[in-house]
Design an enzyme around this catalytic site. Sequence first.
Site, PDB file in Angstrom:
ATOM      1  N   GLY A   1       0.558  -1.412   0.091  1.00 51.83           N
ATOM      2  CA  GLY A   1       0.056  -0.019  -0.001  1.00 51.83           C
ATOM      3  C   GLY A   1       0.830   1.446  -0.044  1.00 51.83           C
ATOM      4  O   GLY A   1       0.331   2.278  -0.398  1.00 51.83           O
TER       5      GLY A   1
ATOM      6  N   ASP B   1      -3.369   3.050   7.100  1.00 49.62           N
ATOM      7  CA  ASP B   1      -3.834   2.291   8.231  1.00 49.62           C
ATOM      8  C   ASP B   1      -2.843   1.036   8.569  1.00 49.62           C
ATOM      9  O   ASP B   1      -3.296  -0.123   8.300  1.00 49.62           O
ATOM     10  CB  ASP B   1      -5.214   1.778   8.350  1.00 49.62           C
ATOM     11  CG  ASP B   1      -5.528   1.233   9.717  1.00 49.62           C
ATOM     12  OD1 ASP B   1      -5.029   1.539  10.675  1.00 49.62           O
ATOM     13  OD2 ASP B   1      -6.673   0.499   9.540  1.00 49.62           O
TER      14      ASP B   1
HETATM   15  C1  SAM Z   1      -4.819  -2.488  10.730  1.00 49.77           C
HETATM   16  S1  SAM Z   1      -4.967  -3.497   9.607  1.00 49.77           S
HETATM   17  C2  SAM Z   1      -6.078  -2.696   8.330  1.00 49.77           C
HETATM   18  C3  SAM Z   1      -7.417  -2.565   8.811  1.00 49.77           C
HETATM   19  C4  SAM Z   1      -8.380  -1.719   7.775  1.00 49.77           C
HETATM   20  N1  SAM Z   1      -7.818  -0.580   7.545  1.00 49.77           N
HETATM   21  C5  SAM Z   1      -9.720  -1.454   8.513  1.00 49.77           C
HETATM   22  O1  SAM Z   1      -9.843  -0.472   9.080  1.00 49.77           O
HETATM   23  O2  SAM Z   1     -10.476  -2.202   8.392  1.00 49.77           O
HETATM   24  C6  SAM Z   1      -3.520  -3.349   8.459  1.00 49.77           C
HETATM   25  C7  SAM Z   1      -3.581  -4.334   7.415  1.00 49.77           C
HETATM   26  O3  SAM Z   1      -2.290  -3.838   6.428  1.00 49.77           O
HETATM   27  C8  SAM Z   1      -2.052  -5.174   5.942  1.00 49.77           C
HETATM   28  N2  SAM Z   1      -0.525  -4.963   5.505  1.00 49.77           N
HETATM   29  C9  SAM Z   1       0.562  -5.055   6.158  1.00 49.77           C
HETATM   30  N3  SAM Z   1       1.575  -4.316   5.300  1.00 49.77           N
HETATM   31  C10 SAM Z   1       1.055  -4.033   4.342  1.00 49.77           C
HETATM   32  C11 SAM Z   1       1.621  -3.220   3.169  1.00 49.77           C
HETATM   33  N4  SAM Z   1       2.845  -2.899   3.270  1.00 49.77           N
HETATM   34  N5  SAM Z   1       0.667  -2.993   2.311  1.00 49.77           N
HETATM   35  C12 SAM Z   1      -0.710  -3.143   2.078  1.00 49.77           C
HETATM   36  N6  SAM Z   1      -1.183  -3.808   3.409  1.00 49.77           N
HETATM   37  C13 SAM Z   1      -0.299  -4.159   4.463  1.00 49.77           C
HETATM   38  C14 SAM Z   1      -2.187  -6.226   6.984  1.00 49.77           C
HETATM   39  O4  SAM Z   1      -2.070  -7.614   6.222  1.00 49.77           O
HETATM   40  C15 SAM Z   1      -3.462  -6.043   7.534  1.00 49.77           C
HETATM   41  O5  SAM Z   1      -4.626  -6.466   6.994  1.00 49.77           O
END
Ligand code: SAM
Length: 277
Positions: A135, A155
């Site tokens: 992301g 996030d």
């Molecule tokens: C805190 S959660 C997101 C929750 C979501 N935004 C919500 O509010 O429902 C963080 C997510 O980011 C994913 N993640 C971790 N590193 C990432 C990256 N570099 N790019 C995209 N996603 C990532 C994880 O697998 C996880 O599902």
Amino acid sequence: MNYRHAYHAGNFADCVKHAILVWLLGELTEKAKPLLVLDTHAGIGHYDLNAVEAQKTGEAARGILKLQMRADEALAPYLKIVEKLGLYPGSPAISAAMLRANDRLIACELHPDDAALLRRYFAGDKQVAVHCRDGYEAIGAFLPPPEKRALTLIDPPFEVEDEFEKLTDAIKTAYRRLPGGCILAWYPIKHRAPLRSFYQALQDDAQRPQGLRDILAIEFLLREPLDPARLNGCGVILVNPPWKFTTHLPPLLSALMNGLGDNEPGQNFSIIRLADE
Ligand SMILES: C[S@@+](CC[C@H](N)C(=O)[O-])C[C@H]1O[C@@H](n2cnc3c(N)ncnc32)[C@H](O)[C@@H]1O
């Protein structure tokens, strides 16, 4: 990547982030022009609070389930969306529910299993594109969008040491790519030390000619942030806030605090201006 949001869905920090997201999208969709929502760390979009993962931590009981017992007008838009979507909705589900016909959502999720679940959740929805990719890197790829209007939601899971630095860079990139765009970035508050350098880095950038402008830090503390091993609160950085934030945010944060707080010493929320327009 060990973090799985299913263990934490609907906790107090999710409620704070999602209630602010609902308010923000309400404001941004008042203008007729199309909007892109770029959700950089999207998760799986919907969470069963009766599933093993959620039951194991019990965090939702001190979050959304507690909040749902309150009938506060300021929380109504958020609680209505939660009720309407059934399973506890994650950020991409909330955004998708609030899109108008010409708006779009791009949701990025790096974990392949979670990205697959998210893709299935949005199957057939032409306004939503799900990408299994980093992301942070997606910010440079998707901004600026043809719409020239965007909300970038960042996030991250905060499972790596340098996540605050990565988040700072991501906010700067999103701003440089689309200076008028709105940015909402979530962070945990365990203790004060990491916050000082995070805020300072954003303020240092705001001193530069093409640097960040118009930055708020919204802090929500359940207790004094003294124990670095505990999630004592959370915050969001809001870049280019809608001007109505001065009247709309305090009642929203106050309602969240009344619903989620346990009156521990240091319980508090604040809206800090880190940089002017
Ligand atoms: C805190 S959660 C997101 C929750 C979501 N935004 C919500 O509010 O429902 C963080 C997510 O980011 C994913 N993640 C971790 N590193 C990432 C990256 N570099 N790019 C995209 N996603 C990532 C994880 O697998 C996880 O599902």
